[in-house]
Design a protein around this motif. Structure first.
Motif, short mmCIF file in Angstrom:
data_model
loop_
_atom_site.label_atom_id
_atom_site.label_comp_id
_atom_site.label_asym_id
_atom_site.label_seq_id
_atom_site.Cartn_x
_atom_site.Cartn_y
_atom_site.Cartn_z
N LYS A 88 0.82 -1.21 0.00
CA LYS A 88 0.00 0.00 0.00
C LYS A 88 0.86 1.26 0.00
N ASN A 89 0.68 2.05 -1.05
CA ASN A 89 1.36 3.34 -1.16
C ASN A 89 0.62 4.14 -2.22
N PHE A 90 -0.31 5.00 -1.79
CA PHE A 90 -1.14 5.76 -2.73
C PHE A 90 -0.30 6.63 -3.65
N LEU A 91 0.76 7.20 -3.11
CA LEU A 91 1.62 8.09 -3.90
C LEU A 91 2.32 7.32 -5.01
N GLN A 92 2.83 6.17 -4.67
CA GLN A 92 3.49 5.33 -5.68
C GLN A 92 2.48 4.79 -6.68
N GLY A 93 1.30 4.41 -6.19
CA GLY A 93 0.25 3.92 -7.08
C GLY A 93 -0.19 4.96 -8.08
N GLU A 108 1.63 7.34 -9.35
CA GLU A 108 2.66 7.46 -10.38
C GLU A 108 2.64 6.26 -11.33
N LYS A 109 2.39 5.07 -10.80
CA LYS A 109 2.35 3.87 -11.65
C LYS A 109 1.17 3.94 -12.62
N ILE A 110 0.01 4.40 -12.15
CA ILE A 110 -1.15 4.52 -13.03
C ILE A 110 -0.89 5.60 -14.09
N ARG A 111 -0.27 6.69 -13.68
CA ARG A 111 0.01 7.79 -14.62
C ARG A 111 0.94 7.36 -15.73
N THR A 112 1.93 6.51 -15.44
CA THR A 112 2.98 6.19 -16.41
C THR A 112 2.87 4.80 -17.01
N ALA A 113 1.86 4.03 -16.63
CA ALA A 113 1.75 2.63 -17.11
C ALA A 113 1.70 2.59 -18.65
N PRO A 114 2.51 1.72 -19.27
CA PRO A 114 2.54 1.63 -20.74
C PRO A 114 1.38 0.82 -21.30
N LYS A 126 5.91 7.99 3.34
CA LYS A 126 6.30 7.21 2.17
C LYS A 126 6.65 8.12 1.00
N SER A 127 7.61 7.67 0.21
CA SER A 127 7.99 8.41 -1.00
C SER A 127 7.42 7.72 -2.23
N VAL A 128 7.49 8.39 -3.36
CA VAL A 128 6.96 7.84 -4.59
C VAL A 128 7.75 6.61 -5.05
N ASP A 129 9.00 6.49 -4.61
CA ASP A 129 9.80 5.32 -5.01
C ASP A 129 9.85 4.24 -3.94
N GLY A 130 8.98 4.37 -2.91
CA GLY A 130 8.83 3.29 -1.94
C GLY A 130 9.62 3.43 -0.67
N ALA A 131 10.35 4.53 -0.47
CA ALA A 131 11.04 4.74 0.81
C ALA A 131 10.00 4.86 1.92
N LEU A 132 10.33 4.30 3.10
CA LEU A 132 9.37 4.25 4.20
C LEU A 132 10.04 4.68 5.50
#
Length: 499
Positions: free
Chosen positions: A140-145, A147-153, A484-490
Motif C-alpha cells: 500500500k502506497n497511494f503516492l506510488q500507485g 505514479e504507476k497509473i500515470r505512467t503505465a505503458p 512514504k515516498s513515490v519510489d517506496g522509501a518508508l
C-alpha cells in the motif's frame, strides 16, 4: 523505454536502494560476471531469508534474438546464485541471496521465470490491477500507485477507459493534493451546468441551506423507513456529509447501514473496523471516518453488493437488501450507494427501482452527485420540483444536495484540540521539493494489529519536507505515523504522542 517486465510475487518488501547498497551489489555482480555497466533496477525481500536483485545491461551488437539463460555462479556457502537471461540487446542479471540452503536453485529458478524480455506481460497489466496492488497490503502506497497509473505503458482502449476514474479516485485519498484539485476542477467542467436553475431557486422556501438541510432530513428520517444517499466516488466530502447524518439516523431509530461494495467483518473477527478488506472505496480516510463512527455508535454495517454473475447487478443488490427486510420487515435502513444506484425511474432500471418494487416501500432518495454549484453555502438541499421544467435533469431523485463541505480532520474531530507537530528524520533532506505521503493511524487501532497496511488512516496527506522535518496538525492523542515516498522509501514513527 526498456521493454522488460518482472511478475512480482504477492508478498514482498522492497529494499531501500541507497547509493552505498547499490554500489556494493553492482561490485558483487561485476566480480562474478565481469559485467561492469549494469543498473540495479529492483531489489526486494521475498521473505526474511531471501533477497532478490535484478540488474539491467544493454548489449550493443547481439548475435541473435533468441532467449538465453545461463548460470553464472553459485556460492553454496554464502547462498548467492547469479543467472543471466538475455534476448537480443536486452540482458537481465539476477542475483539471489538466501539462507534456505535446501531450495537455493528452486528460489533462483522461480525468480528467473518471473523475467519477461518482451512485451508479453503487458497483457496482464491493467489500471485496476495497479490500483488494487498499491491500495492494499503489503504494497500500500497511494503516492506510488498514482505514479504507476500515470505512467503505465497501457495502450489497450478497453483498459484505457478506466484510467481517469481510478487515477482521480486514488488522488482523492490524499489531502493537501494540488493535482486532485486540478483534476476535480476539470471533471466538474464536464458536468451538466444547473447554475441558472439553482440561482433562481436559492430564495425559494422549499430550498434548504446549511443547518436547515439537517432539519429537513431529520423529518424525512422520522417519517420514512428507507433513506438512500448516493455519492460521487471522487469526493471525500460526500462521505463526510454521510457521517454527519449519523446522529439524525440514530435518533430516528435507524439501526442498519448498507453500503455498496462493502464487505463486513466476519462474526467474532478480531480485525478493527474499518480495515482495507472492508471494501473497494473504504481506503479513503473519510470513508473510514464514516464507517468508524457508525460502528462506534452501534449501527449494524452491511454490504449489499451483488457477486452473482448470473444476476443483473442492480437486481442483485436489491435482492440482498430485501434479505434485511425479510428478517425484519420494520427495519429502518440507511442505504449508501454510488452514482445512479438510487434511481427509481429511468431507461435502465437501477437498484432503488427494484427495491421499491420488491418491498412496496417508496424510499427517500437524496442525490449529492449530480448538482454542483459555486454558492456561498456549504450545503443546499433542492427538492426535485426545482428541476421539473429542466430537460437536462436526468435523475429521478427526490432531493438534490449541493455539497461544498471541505473534508478535513477538524471537520471530523470537532470537539478535539489540535496541535502542530514536527516529524524529524535526516533522510527527509534528500526529498527536497518532493511530495511525501504522511499517513496517520490511531495508536489504539495499530496496537491491535501491528500492521498499518490493513488499517485505514485517520489522515493521508501530501507534504513537502523542509530540510529534515515535516509539519502536520493533529488532535491530541497517540499515533502510529508512516511517511512514504513515490519510489517506496518508508519512515516510521511509532507511538507518537501529542499532548
Amino acid at each position: 523505454m526498456i521493454k522488460i517486465s518482472i511478475d512480482l510475487p504477492d508478498l514482498l518488501s522492497y529494499n531501500k536502494l541507497t547509493r552505498s547498497k547499490e554500489n556494493k551489489l553492482k561490485k558483487e555482480v561485476k566480480e562474478i560476471t565481469d559485467i561492469g555497466n549494469t543498473d540495479l533496477f529492483l531489489s526486494y525481500q521475498a521473505d526474511k531469508n531471501t533477497e532478490i536483485n535484478y540488474f539491467f545491461d544493454q548489449i550493443a551488437n547481439p548475435a541473435d534474438t533468441i532467449v538465453h539463460e545461463k548460470l553464472l555462479g553459485r556460492d553454496t556457502i554464502s547462498g548467492v546464485t547469479t543467472y543471466i537471461k538475455q534476448r537480443g540487446s536486452k540482458r537481465v542479471i539476477l542475483m539471489t541471496k538466501t539462507k534456505d540452503k535446501n531450495n537455493e536453485l528452486k528460489i533462483t529458478n522461480e525468480a528467473l521465470r518471473r523475467i519477461s524480455l518482451d512485451t508479453s506481460n503487458l497483457s496482464k497489466l491493467s489500471y485496476m490491477n495497479l490500483y488494487n496492488f498499491y491500495t492494499i497490503a503489503p504494497h500500500k502506497n497511494f503516492l506510488q500507485g498514482r505514479e504507476k497509473i500515470r505512467t503505465a505503458p497501457i495502450t489497450d482502449p478497453n483498459k484505457l477507459m478506466f484510467k481517469e476514474a481510478l487515477y482521480i479516485t486514488l488522488n482523492s485519498f490524499m489531502s493537501n493534493n494540488k493535482e486532485y484539485d486540478l483534476l476535480i476542477k476539470d471533471y466538474e467542467k464536464n458536468k451538466t451546468n444547473f447554475k441558472e436553475v439553482v440561482g433562481n431557486a436559492l430564495f425559494s422556501n422549499e430550498v434548504k441551506k446549511d443547518k436547515e438541510v439537517y432539519n429537513t432530513i431529520d423529518k424525512l428520517a422520522k417519517n420514512n423507513q428507507i433513506l438512500i444517499l448516493n455519492e460521487d466516488h471522487f469526493y471525500p466530502g460526500h462521505r463526510l456529509f454521510a457521517m454527519t447524518l449519523l446522529d439524525i439516523l440514530k435518533r430516528n431509530n435507524f439501526k442498519i447501514i448498507s453500503f455498496e461494495t462493502f464487505v463486513p467483518n466476519t462474526e467474532n473477527s478480531p480485525e478493527v473496523i474499518p480495515n482495507s478488506r472492508n471494501g473497494f472505496y473504504i481506503k479513503d480516510p473519510y470513508f473510514g471516518h464514516f464507517v468508524r463512527k457508525a460502528s462506534a455508535m452501534g449501527f449494524e454495517l452491511l454490504g449489499h453488493e451483488n457477486y452473482d454473475r448470473q444476476l443483473d447487478r442492480e437486481m442483485g443488490q436489491a435482492k440482498n437488501i430485501m434479505k434485511i427486510l425479510e428478517n425484519d420487515p420494520q427495519a429502518k435502513i440507511f442505504i449508501y450507494v454510488g452514482h445512479g444506484h438510487l434511481e427509481e425511474e429511468g431507461e435502465r432500471r437501477a437498484m432503488a427501482s427494484y427495491l421499491k418494487e420488491y418491498s412496496k416501500i417508496d424510499p427517500v432518495t437524496i442525490n449529492q452527485e449530480t448538482v454542483t454549484a459555486d454558492v456561498k453555502h456549504d450545503l443546499v438541499l433542492l427538492p426535485k420540483a426545482v428541476f421539473a421544467q429542466d430537460s437536462l435533469m436526468k435523475s429521478s431523485a427526490d432531493y438534490f444536495l449541493i455539497n461544498n463541505l471541505h473534508a478535513s480532520l477538524e471537520s471530523v474531530y470537532t470537539d478535539k484540540v489540535f496541535k502542530t507537530i514536527k516529524l524529524k528524520n535526516s533522510a527527509f533532506e534528500s526529498f527536497k521539493n518532493q511530495e511525501l505521503l504522511v499517513e496517520v493511524f490511531s495508536m489504539e487501532e495499530y496496537s491491535k494489529t501491528n500492521n498499518e497496511s490493513v488499517l485505514i488512516p485517520i489522515q493521508s496527506i501530501l507534504m513537502i519536507p523542509k530540510k529534515d522535518e515535516i509539519t502536520v496538525s493533529l488532535p491530541l492523542g497517540r499515533y502510529y505515523i508512516t511517511v512514504k515516498s513515490v519510489d517506496g522509501a518508508l519512515f516510521k514513527f511509532n507511538n507518537f504522542s501529542i499532548e
